[in-house]
Write a protein that holds these residues in place. Structure first.
Motif, PDB file in Angstrom:
ATOM      1  N   GLY A   7       0.820  -1.221   0.000  1.00 19.06           N
ATOM      2  CA  GLY A   7       0.000   0.000   0.000  1.00 19.06           C
ATOM      3  C   GLY A   7       0.847   1.261   0.000  1.00 19.06           C
ATOM      4  N   TYR A  11      -1.782   7.283   0.525  1.00 21.18           N
ATOM      5  CA  TYR A  11      -1.520   8.566   1.203  1.00 21.18           C
ATOM      6  C   TYR A  11      -0.397   8.445   2.240  1.00 21.18           C
ATOM      7  CZ  TYR A  11      -2.594  12.486   4.387  1.00 21.18           C
ATOM      8  OH  TYR A  11      -2.533  13.579   5.211  1.00 21.18           O
ATOM      9  N   ILE A  12      -0.569   7.582   3.221  1.00 19.80           N
ATOM     10  CA  ILE A  12       0.429   7.504   4.297  1.00 19.80           C
ATOM     11  C   ILE A  12       1.680   6.766   3.807  1.00 19.80           C
ATOM     12  CG2 ILE A  12       0.847   6.697   6.658  1.00 19.80           C
ATOM     13  CD1 ILE A  12      -2.273   6.936   7.048  1.00 19.80           C
ATOM     14  N   GLY A  13       1.473   5.718   2.997  1.00 16.96           N
ATOM     15  CA  GLY A  13       2.612   4.951   2.488  1.00 16.96           C
ATOM     16  C   GLY A  13       3.562   5.800   1.656  1.00 16.96           C
ATOM     17  N   PHE A  33      -2.886  -0.444  -6.719  1.00 17.35           N
ATOM     18  CA  PHE A  33      -3.432   0.840  -7.192  1.00 17.35           C
ATOM     19  C   PHE A  33      -4.961   0.861  -7.183  1.00 17.35           C
ATOM     20  CE2 PHE A  33       0.879   0.571  -8.846  1.00 17.35           C
ATOM     21  CZ  PHE A  33       1.409   1.765  -8.364  1.00 17.35           C
ATOM     22  N   GLY A  57       0.761  -5.371  -7.850  1.00 15.80           N
ATOM     23  CA  GLY A  57       0.069  -6.628  -7.626  1.00 15.80           C
ATOM     24  C   GLY A  57      -0.697  -6.591  -6.322  1.00 15.80           C
ATOM     25  N   ASP A  58      -1.282  -7.738  -5.986  1.00 14.88           N
ATOM     26  CA  ASP A  58      -2.220  -7.790  -4.872  1.00 14.88           C
ATOM     27  C   ASP A  58      -1.613  -8.530  -3.684  1.00 14.88           C
ATOM     28  OD1 ASP A  58      -4.618  -8.286  -3.254  1.00 14.88           O
ATOM     29  OD2 ASP A  58      -5.649  -7.582  -5.055  1.00 14.88           O
ATOM     30  N   VAL A  59      -1.769  -7.956  -2.512  1.00 18.79           N
ATOM     31  CA  VAL A  59      -1.219  -8.572  -1.303  1.00 18.79           C
ATOM     32  C   VAL A  59      -1.953  -9.888  -0.989  1.00 18.79           C
ATOM     33  CG1 VAL A  59      -2.649  -7.461   0.474  1.00 18.79           C
ATOM     34  CG2 VAL A  59      -0.231  -7.840   0.914  1.00 18.79           C
ATOM     35  N   ALA A  81      -1.421  -1.617   3.169  1.00 20.75           N
ATOM     36  CA  ALA A  81      -2.466  -1.967   2.192  1.00 20.75           C
ATOM     37  C   ALA A  81      -3.760  -2.350   2.889  1.00 20.75           C
ATOM     38  CB  ALA A  81      -1.990  -3.116   1.308  1.00 20.75           C
ATOM     39  N   LYS A  84     -10.276   1.555   3.705  1.00 19.85           N
ATOM     40  CA  LYS A  84     -10.355   2.369   4.936  1.00 19.85           C
ATOM     41  C   LYS A  84     -11.602   3.226   5.078  1.00 19.85           C
ATOM     42  CE  LYS A  84      -8.000   6.317   2.909  1.00 19.85           C
ATOM     43  NZ  LYS A  84      -7.107   7.446   3.102  1.00 19.85           N
ATOM     44  N   ASN A  99     -10.320  -8.097   2.132  1.00 20.69           N
ATOM     45  CA  ASN A  99      -9.111  -7.358   1.758  1.00 20.69           C
ATOM     46  C   ASN A  99      -8.228  -7.045   2.968  1.00 20.69           C
ATOM     47  OD1 ASN A  99      -7.577  -6.328  -0.415  1.00 20.69           O
ATOM     48  ND2 ASN A  99      -8.151  -4.251   0.170  1.00 20.69           N
ATOM     49  N   SER A 124      -5.314   1.732  14.029  1.00 21.46           N
ATOM     50  CA  SER A 124      -6.056   2.998  14.051  1.00 21.46           C
ATOM     51  C   SER A 124      -6.654   3.243  15.420  1.00 21.46           C
ATOM     52  CB  SER A 124      -7.180   2.890  13.013  1.00 21.46           C
ATOM     53  OG  SER A 124      -8.116   3.915  13.197  1.00 21.46           O
ATOM     54  N   TYR A 176      -2.817   4.956  14.559  1.00 17.83           N
ATOM     55  CA  TYR A 176      -2.812   6.351  14.111  1.00 17.83           C
ATOM     56  C   TYR A 176      -4.064   7.057  14.603  1.00 17.83           C
ATOM     57  CZ  TYR A 176      -0.295   4.155  10.091  1.00 17.83           C
ATOM     58  OH  TYR A 176       0.506   3.426   9.264  1.00 17.83           O
ATOM     59  N   PHE A 177      -3.901   8.345  14.907  1.00 26.53           N
ATOM     60  CA  PHE A 177      -5.076   9.175  15.174  1.00 26.53           C
ATOM     61  C   PHE A 177      -5.517   9.793  13.820  1.00 26.53           C
ATOM     62  CE2 PHE A 177      -6.288   8.713  19.574  1.00 26.53           C
ATOM     63  CZ  PHE A 177      -5.383   7.721  19.901  1.00 26.53           C
ATOM     64  N   PRO A 179      -4.548  11.447  10.547  1.00 22.80           N
ATOM     65  CA  PRO A 179      -3.482  11.979   9.701  1.00 22.80           C
ATOM     66  C   PRO A 179      -4.024  13.002   8.692  1.00 22.80           C
ATOM     67  CG  PRO A 179      -3.673   9.561   9.514  1.00 22.80           C
ATOM     68  CD  PRO A 179      -4.869  10.042  10.237  1.00 22.80           C
TER      69      PRO A 179
HETATM   70  P1  NAD Z   1      -4.798   4.711   1.075  1.00 20.37           P
HETATM   71  O1  NAD Z   1      -6.069   4.130   0.548  1.00 20.37           O
HETATM   72  O2  NAD Z   1      -4.349   6.023   0.542  1.00 20.37           O
HETATM   73  O3  NAD Z   1      -3.609   3.655   0.874  1.00 20.37           O
HETATM   74  C1  NAD Z   1      -3.819   2.268   0.888  1.00 20.37           C
HETATM   75  C2  NAD Z   1      -3.097   1.682  -0.316  1.00 20.37           C
HETATM   76  O4  NAD Z   1      -3.266   0.268  -0.305  1.00 20.37           O
HETATM   77  C3  NAD Z   1      -3.637   2.191  -1.662  1.00 20.37           C
HETATM   78  O5  NAD Z   1      -2.555   2.650  -2.456  1.00 20.37           O
HETATM   79  C4  NAD Z   1      -4.305   0.957  -2.279  1.00 20.37           C
HETATM   80  O6  NAD Z   1      -4.220   0.965  -3.682  1.00 20.37           O
HETATM   81  C5  NAD Z   1      -3.507  -0.168  -1.639  1.00 20.37           C
HETATM   82  N1  NAD Z   1      -4.210  -1.451  -1.531  1.00 20.37           N
HETATM   83  C6  NAD Z   1      -5.454  -1.688  -1.035  1.00 20.37           C
HETATM   84  N2  NAD Z   1      -5.723  -2.998  -1.086  1.00 20.37           N
HETATM   85  C7  NAD Z   1      -4.636  -3.619  -1.621  1.00 20.37           C
HETATM   86  C8  NAD Z   1      -4.309  -4.963  -1.931  1.00 20.37           C
HETATM   87  N3  NAD Z   1      -5.183  -5.960  -1.706  1.00 20.37           N
HETATM   88  N4  NAD Z   1      -3.113  -5.242  -2.480  1.00 20.37           N
HETATM   89  C9  NAD Z   1      -2.222  -4.245  -2.733  1.00 20.37           C
HETATM   90  N5  NAD Z   1      -2.472  -2.945  -2.469  1.00 20.37           N
HETATM   91  C10 NAD Z   1      -3.664  -2.632  -1.913  1.00 20.37           C
HETATM   92  O7  NAD Z   1      -4.938   4.769   2.675  1.00 20.37           O
HETATM   93  P2  NAD Z   1      -4.013   5.506   3.750  1.00 20.37           P
HETATM   94  O8  NAD Z   1      -4.779   6.656   4.317  1.00 20.37           O
HETATM   95  O9  NAD Z   1      -2.653   5.717   3.219  1.00 20.37           O
HETATM   96  O10 NAD Z   1      -4.003   4.384   4.892  1.00 20.37           O
HETATM   97  C11 NAD Z   1      -2.994   3.417   4.975  1.00 20.37           C
HETATM   98  C12 NAD Z   1      -3.297   2.484   6.126  1.00 20.37           C
HETATM   99  O11 NAD Z   1      -3.433   3.238   7.328  1.00 20.37           O
HETATM  100  C13 NAD Z   1      -4.600   1.699   5.965  1.00 20.37           C
HETATM  101  O12 NAD Z   1      -4.410   0.393   6.457  1.00 20.37           O
HETATM  102  C14 NAD Z   1      -5.573   2.462   6.834  1.00 20.37           C
HETATM  103  O13 NAD Z   1      -6.599   1.625   7.314  1.00 20.37           O
HETATM  104  C15 NAD Z   1      -4.666   2.934   7.956  1.00 20.37           C
HETATM  105  N6  NAD Z   1      -5.182   4.134   8.639  1.00 20.37           N
HETATM  106  C16 NAD Z   1      -5.476   5.256   7.927  1.00 20.37           C
HETATM  107  C17 NAD Z   1      -6.009   6.370   8.578  1.00 20.37           C
HETATM  108  C18 NAD Z   1      -6.381   7.628   7.817  1.00 20.37           C
HETATM  109  O14 NAD Z   1      -7.133   8.452   8.352  1.00 20.37           O
HETATM  110  N7  NAD Z   1      -5.880   7.832   6.591  1.00 20.37           N
HETATM  111  C19 NAD Z   1      -6.218   6.343   9.970  1.00 20.37           C
HETATM  112  C20 NAD Z   1      -5.882   5.190  10.676  1.00 20.37           C
HETATM  113  C21 NAD Z   1      -5.364   4.095   9.999  1.00 20.37           C
END
Ligand code: NAD
Ligand code: UFG
Length: 336
Positions: A7, A11-13, A33, A57-59, A81, A84, A99, A124, A176-177, A179
């Protein structure tokens, strides 16, 4: 050392990817993606001055993930990944159980088949449900109020069970709180598809004229101004938190579960005011009924992360608003 970011295009990655390069580590992104755009890879190259490796690819594909771990000689994994969106998880629970939980199990099986035993997991503050009090420490009771939150709880439990079965795992669970914000370059940021669910991307879209006004969900909460209070944390602080967590695990420290937050709560109206000041744009809003499932207040006690990881958040709400606005105004259509 090569670090796999499942993932990592999200956003966070993506912000963590840039922080890893800055810390001298070598990121490898694995992403399907489903909720991100490949253009982020060029942006990361601009920020870091080097091409970032990516495996598309897919996790859920355990055999392929195992092959990636071996071929890329991965020393540790950051697992972002997953899906959310809380509302979507209520409407489509099986998508989330498949997922998020299926993805975590698949990744752990792939890791178990190799020698890689070091993992940082994106949990989270949703695991605290409606907390009995604030600030929240890690020993608070966990509960879930929707399938998304349930997946985080179950994955945390799976990691605990794995630790009992095999003490060689090094597991860092990061709760995370909220972000928000973006990289100070304005090149990467949050790019939600459709109508944003979360406050900050909605505010930035109102400020740029994409949406006429913000609905303030609830003005009668038992908080100083009646609106919901959250612990907004700059995504750059969060990214640095991942580097600190990874370093602690690679130093062979014990596994841990920590909050990543600032320790301060801000109300919806405080965020609107700070954003207007940072952007110079008005953010019209109107009072709306409470959003089902929302809690009045949620903010962290971040002391454990400071003690265990030597990390704390340093950026202010003004920094978050300024950087969110730089990203939104420079990229009105996100990565498209
Ligand atoms: P995001 O959706 O921007 O990023 C997640 C990424 O995972 C995406 O690029 C998506 O394409 C990829 N993905 C999803 N399923 C997949 C799969 N089966 N195989 C491969 N790739 C896959 O979300 P984010 O905000 O960056 O959040 C990242 C993580 O942090 C998530 O696990 C989310 O639950 C957790 N989180 C986010 C928040 C928030 O407010 N953004 C808060 C707490 C926890
Ligand atoms: N809000 C509005 N109007 C909006 C959107 C949000 O007033 O258009 C309010 C909410 O009612 C809440 C605050 O802004 O008081 C924050 O809401 P967000 O949707 O931005 O964030 P949440 O705290 O509800 O949830 C987020 C993530 C969850 C995660 C949780 C804790 O969406 O996945 O933070 O980490 F679990």
């Amino acid at each position: 050392m090569n670090i796999l970011l499942t993932g990592g295009a999200g956003y966070i990655g993506s912000h963590t990817c840039a922080a890893l390069v800055e810390a001298g580590l070598v990121p490898v992104i694995l992403d399907n993606f489903s909720n991100s755009h490949p253009a982020v890879l060029e942006r990361l190259q601009q920020i870091t001055g080097q091409a970032v490796a990516c495996e598309k690819g897919d996790v859920l594909d355990t055999a392929w993930v195992r092959q990636v771990l071996e071929r890329r000689q991965i020393g540790a994994v950051l697992h972002f990944a997953g899906d959310k969106a809380v509302g979507e998880s209520v409407a489509q629970p099986l998508k989330y159980y498949r997922n998020n939980i299926g993805g975590a199990v698949s990744l752990l099986e792939a890791m178990q088949a190799t020698s890689c035993r070091t993992l940082v997991f994106s949990s989270s503050a949703t695991v605290y449900g409606d907390p009995a009090s604030v600030p929240i420490t890690e020993d608070f009771a966990r509960r879930h109020t929707n399938p998304y939150g349930h997946t985080k709880l179950v994955i945390e439990d799976i990691l605990s069970a794995l630790q009992v079965a095999d003490a060689s795992w090094r597991l860092g669970v990061l709760r995370y709180f909220n972000p928000v914000g973006a990289h100070p370059s304005g090149l990467i940021g949050e790019d939600p598809s459709g109508i944003p669910n979360n406050l900050m991307p909605f505010v930035t879209q109102v400020a740029i004229g994409k949406r006429p006004f913000l609905n303030v969900y609830g003005t009668d909460y038992p908080t100083p101004d009646g609106t919901g209070v959250r612990d907004y944390i700059h995504v750059q602080d969060l990214a640095e938190g991942h580097v600190a967590a990874l370093k602690a695990l690679l130093d062979k420290k014990e596994s841990f579960t920590v909050n990543l937050g600032t320790g301060h709560g801000n109300s919806v109206l405080e965020v609107v005011k700070a954003f207007e000041a940072a952007s110079g744009r008005p953010v019209p809003f109107q009072a709306a009924p409470r959003r089902p499932g929302d809690v009045a207040q949620c903010y962290a006690d971040p002391a454990l992360a400071r003690r265990l990881l030597g990390w704390r958040a340093t950026r202010s709400l003004d920094d978050m608003c300024r950087d969110a606005w730089r990203w939104q105004s420079g990229n009105p259509e996100g990565y498209k």
